[in-house]
Design a protein around this motif. Structure first.
Motif, mmCIF file in Angstrom:
data_model
loop_
_atom_site.group_PDB
_atom_site.id
_atom_site.type_symbol
_atom_site.label_atom_id
_atom_site.label_comp_id
_atom_site.label_asym_id
_atom_site.label_seq_id
_atom_site.Cartn_x
_atom_site.Cartn_y
_atom_site.Cartn_z
ATOM 1 N N LEU A 70 0.827 -1.206 0.000
ATOM 2 C CA LEU A 70 0.000 0.000 0.000
ATOM 3 C C LEU A 70 0.860 1.255 0.000
ATOM 4 C CD1 LEU A 70 -2.776 1.393 0.268
ATOM 5 C CD2 LEU A 70 -2.568 1.112 2.743
ATOM 6 N N VAL A 71 1.923 1.265 0.800
ATOM 7 C CA VAL A 71 2.800 2.436 0.852
ATOM 8 C C VAL A 71 3.489 2.655 -0.488
ATOM 9 C CG1 VAL A 71 4.890 3.370 1.912
ATOM 10 C CG2 VAL A 71 3.147 2.300 3.345
ATOM 11 N N ALA A 72 4.034 1.590 -1.076
ATOM 12 C CA ALA A 72 4.729 1.727 -2.357
ATOM 13 C C ALA A 72 3.779 2.115 -3.480
ATOM 14 C CB ALA A 72 5.446 0.418 -2.697
ATOM 15 N N ALA A 73 2.532 1.635 -3.423
ATOM 16 C CA ALA A 73 1.569 1.962 -4.470
ATOM 17 C C ALA A 73 1.068 3.390 -4.371
ATOM 18 C CB ALA A 73 0.381 1.002 -4.410
ATOM 19 N N SER A 74 1.262 4.040 -3.237
ATOM 20 C CA SER A 74 0.751 5.402 -3.051
ATOM 21 C C SER A 74 1.819 6.479 -3.238
ATOM 22 C CB SER A 74 0.142 5.539 -1.653
ATOM 23 O OG SER A 74 1.113 5.280 -0.657
ATOM 24 N N THR A 75 3.037 6.091 -3.639
ATOM 25 C CA THR A 75 4.109 7.055 -3.881
ATOM 26 C C THR A 75 4.579 6.956 -5.326
ATOM 27 O OG1 THR A 75 5.751 5.437 -3.133
ATOM 28 C CG2 THR A 75 4.866 6.939 -1.471
ATOM 29 N N HIS A 92 -0.366 9.513 -4.074
ATOM 30 C CA HIS A 92 -0.574 9.089 -5.462
ATOM 31 C C HIS A 92 -1.256 7.727 -5.590
ATOM 32 C CE1 HIS A 92 2.059 12.405 -6.642
ATOM 33 N NE2 HIS A 92 2.954 11.973 -5.754
ATOM 34 N N LEU A 93 -1.996 7.307 -4.583
ATOM 35 C CA LEU A 93 -2.589 5.972 -4.613
ATOM 36 C C LEU A 93 -3.638 5.846 -5.715
ATOM 37 C CD1 LEU A 93 -2.907 3.148 -3.425
ATOM 38 C CD2 LEU A 93 -4.550 4.097 -1.785
ATOM 39 N N VAL A 94 -4.591 6.768 -5.745
ATOM 40 C CA VAL A 94 -5.669 6.687 -6.750
ATOM 41 C C VAL A 94 -5.098 6.818 -8.154
ATOM 42 C CG1 VAL A 94 -7.812 7.746 -7.530
ATOM 43 C CG2 VAL A 94 -7.329 7.586 -5.069
ATOM 44 N N ASN A 96 -2.045 5.985 -9.248
ATOM 45 C CA ASN A 96 -1.331 4.763 -9.628
ATOM 46 C C ASN A 96 -2.271 3.592 -9.858
ATOM 47 O OD1 ASN A 96 1.140 6.069 -9.464
ATOM 48 N ND2 ASN A 96 1.466 5.489 -7.317
ATOM 49 N N LEU A 97 -3.315 3.506 -9.053
ATOM 50 C CA LEU A 97 -4.276 2.426 -9.263
ATOM 51 C C LEU A 97 -4.973 2.559 -10.613
ATOM 52 C CD1 LEU A 97 -5.942 2.095 -5.726
ATOM 53 C CD2 LEU A 97 -4.238 0.592 -6.766
ATOM 54 N N GLY A 98 -5.382 3.764 -10.961
ATOM 55 C CA GLY A 98 -6.033 3.967 -12.253
ATOM 56 C C GLY A 98 -5.108 3.681 -13.426
ATOM 57 N N LYS A 99 -3.853 4.087 -13.313
ATOM 58 C CA LYS A 99 -2.906 3.843 -14.393
ATOM 59 C C LYS A 99 -2.594 2.348 -14.531
ATOM 60 C CE LYS A 99 1.528 5.420 -16.221
ATOM 61 N NZ LYS A 99 2.717 6.268 -15.975
ATOM 62 N N ALA A 100 -2.429 1.657 -13.408
ATOM 63 C CA ALA A 100 -2.177 0.216 -13.461
ATOM 64 C C ALA A 100 -3.380 -0.528 -14.022
ATOM 65 C CB ALA A 100 -1.829 -0.304 -12.069
ATOM 66 N N TRP A 101 -4.567 -0.095 -13.660
ATOM 67 C CA TRP A 101 -5.787 -0.727 -14.187
ATOM 68 C C TRP A 101 -5.866 -0.572 -15.698
ATOM 69 C CZ3 TRP A 101 -9.771 -3.407 -11.747
ATOM 70 C CH2 TRP A 101 -10.913 -3.619 -12.510
ATOM 71 N N LEU A 280 4.047 1.526 -9.746
ATOM 72 C CA LEU A 280 2.981 1.042 -10.625
ATOM 73 C C LEU A 280 2.812 -0.469 -10.489
ATOM 74 C CD1 LEU A 280 1.061 2.382 -12.641
ATOM 75 C CD2 LEU A 280 2.607 1.665 -14.470
ATOM 76 N N ILE A 281 3.915 -1.180 -10.355
ATOM 77 C CA ILE A 281 3.840 -2.627 -10.170
ATOM 78 C C ILE A 281 3.153 -2.960 -8.845
ATOM 79 C CG2 ILE A 281 5.219 -4.712 -9.859
ATOM 80 C CD1 ILE A 281 7.300 -3.492 -11.720
ATOM 81 N N MET A 282 3.489 -2.216 -7.799
ATOM 82 C CA MET A 282 2.847 -2.442 -6.503
ATOM 83 C C MET A 282 1.363 -2.099 -6.540
ATOM 84 S SD MET A 282 4.883 -3.802 -4.424
ATOM 85 C CE MET A 282 6.635 -4.101 -4.137
ATOM 86 N N ALA A 283 1.000 -1.084 -7.308
ATOM 87 C CA ALA A 283 -0.419 -0.748 -7.449
ATOM 88 C C ALA A 283 -1.182 -1.881 -8.137
ATOM 89 C CB ALA A 283 -0.567 0.554 -8.226
ATOM 90 N N GLY A 284 -0.579 -2.468 -9.180
ATOM 91 C CA GLY A 284 -1.224 -3.609 -9.835
ATOM 92 C C GLY A 284 -1.314 -4.816 -8.918
ATOM 93 N N ALA A 285 -0.254 -5.060 -8.134
ATOM 94 C CA ALA A 285 -0.308 -6.170 -7.186
ATOM 95 C C ALA A 285 -1.375 -5.948 -6.129
ATOM 96 C CB ALA A 285 1.064 -6.349 -6.539
ATOM 97 N N LEU A 286 -1.550 -4.711 -5.701
ATOM 98 C CA LEU A 286 -2.589 -4.398 -4.717
ATOM 99 C C LEU A 286 -3.978 -4.642 -5.296
ATOM 100 C CD1 LEU A 286 -3.235 -3.300 -1.895
ATOM 101 C CD2 LEU A 286 -3.228 -1.002 -2.873
#
Length: 314
Positions: A70-75, A92-94, A96-101, A280-286
């Motif tokens: 969660l921390v890595a996906a939000s930076t 930057h969580l939202v 990164n999540l949108g970009k990974a999606w 971005l990788i952590m956001a996709g894993a999340l």
């Protein structure tokens, strides 16, 4: 009236002796054995402070990988690679999540993973319970040999069958399609052995014989007697199989392409560039972990209850 007709009490009239004699006579055989009860029987035991401290430490170690994701996906990528790394979530969580999606096409990948994992888990639970009941309670020729063959397949590494299995899926016309991932794993030897061991202990032979006396056939006995008893291990097996099928990467990566991927295969697109974006990788894993967490939150109590009930029966 004479004194000979008066009944004479020959036993000791003391309360202690009468109670002692009655307790001895209640034992089988009348040999004077006493019934002892453990002093702690029936009491509710409470955990001490040491147990809570140890459980808290174990929970922290278990939750730390998820928290770090969660921390890595939000930076951003620059902040993740710095020393020391960040320990608090960033802004930057939202994003990164949108970009990974979008970059990994996780919408279609999650739908494919849900279909694959759901079908594999349901079929494994059904077939493993049927086979476990047959090996545990039915008598037929070659039962032990077949059971040993099933257990023997657990010793064969799955990598040895990749080439012939891939050729078989190609001949069937299932290349780059979801049936090529589903059908080779419709049942597992681990699930058959697990259900067989549980039903051998939890299912009394008298219930099966009573069903036979009432005129029920094997499928009727399975539906009316075996399934209600086997619900706890079935829930556990479903959870384990679903998580394993959801996270499986090796075989789906071989038989599927990026146009029809599962979640683990789709996440490889996030690290395909020359410079890997760790956030971005952590956001996709999340995102890929959230469905599993949601399922455990919804069905966690039933699964844990099934494990405890199975342990008590065992």
């Amino acid at each position: 009236m004479t004194t000979d007709s008066i009944p004479v009490r020959t036993t000791d009239a003391r309360p202690g002796s009468v109670q002692k004699k009655s307790r001895r006579s209640a034992t089988p055989g009348g040999r004077g054995r006493r019934l002892f009860r453990h002093p702690g029987a029936g009491r509710q035991h409470h955990a001490g402070p040491v147990a809570y401290v140890l459980l808290g430490i174990a929970a922290l170690f278990s939750l730390f990988p998820l928290y770090w994701t969660l921390v890595a996906a939000s930076t951003d990528n620059t902040r993740v690679t710095q020393t020391p790394p960040p320990f608090l979530p960033g802004p930057h969580l939202v994003e990164n999540l949108g970009k990974a999606w979008q970059d990994a096409a996780l919408g279609k990948a999650m739908l494919n993973s849900l279909i694959v994992a759901g079908v594999i888990a349901l079929s494994t639970v059904l077939f493993a319970t049927l086979a476990g009941f047959a090996f545990a309670k039915l008598r037929f020729k070659g039962r032990n040999i077949l059971l040993m063959l099933v257990i023997g397949t657990m010793l064969v590494p799955p990598q040895l069958g990749v080439v012939p299995l891939f050729m078989m899926m190609t001949e069937l016309g299932w290349g780059q399609q979801l049936p090529a991932v589903i059908f080779p794993t419709l049942v597992s030897a681990v699930g058959v052995f697990f259900m067989r061991q549980y039903l051998s202990e939890a299912l009394p032979d008298e219930l099966v014989e009573a069903g036979r006396v009432d005129g029920a056939h094997s499928l009727r006995i399975f539906w009316s007697i075996v399934l209600p008893i086997a619900r706890p291990p079935m829930a556990v097996l479903f959870m384990i199989t679903f998580v394993h099928a959801w996270n499986d990467f090796f075989w789906p990566f071989i038989v599927l392409d990026m146009s029809n991927p599962t979640v683990p295969v789709a996440l490889t697109q996030l690290s395909a560039g020359y410079v890997r974006d760790q956030s971005l990788i952590m956001a996709g894993a999340l995102l890929g972990t959230l469905p599993l967490l949601a399922m455990f939150v919804v069905f966690g109590r039933q699964i844990v209850g099934g494990i405890m009930q199975g342990a008590v029966k065992g």
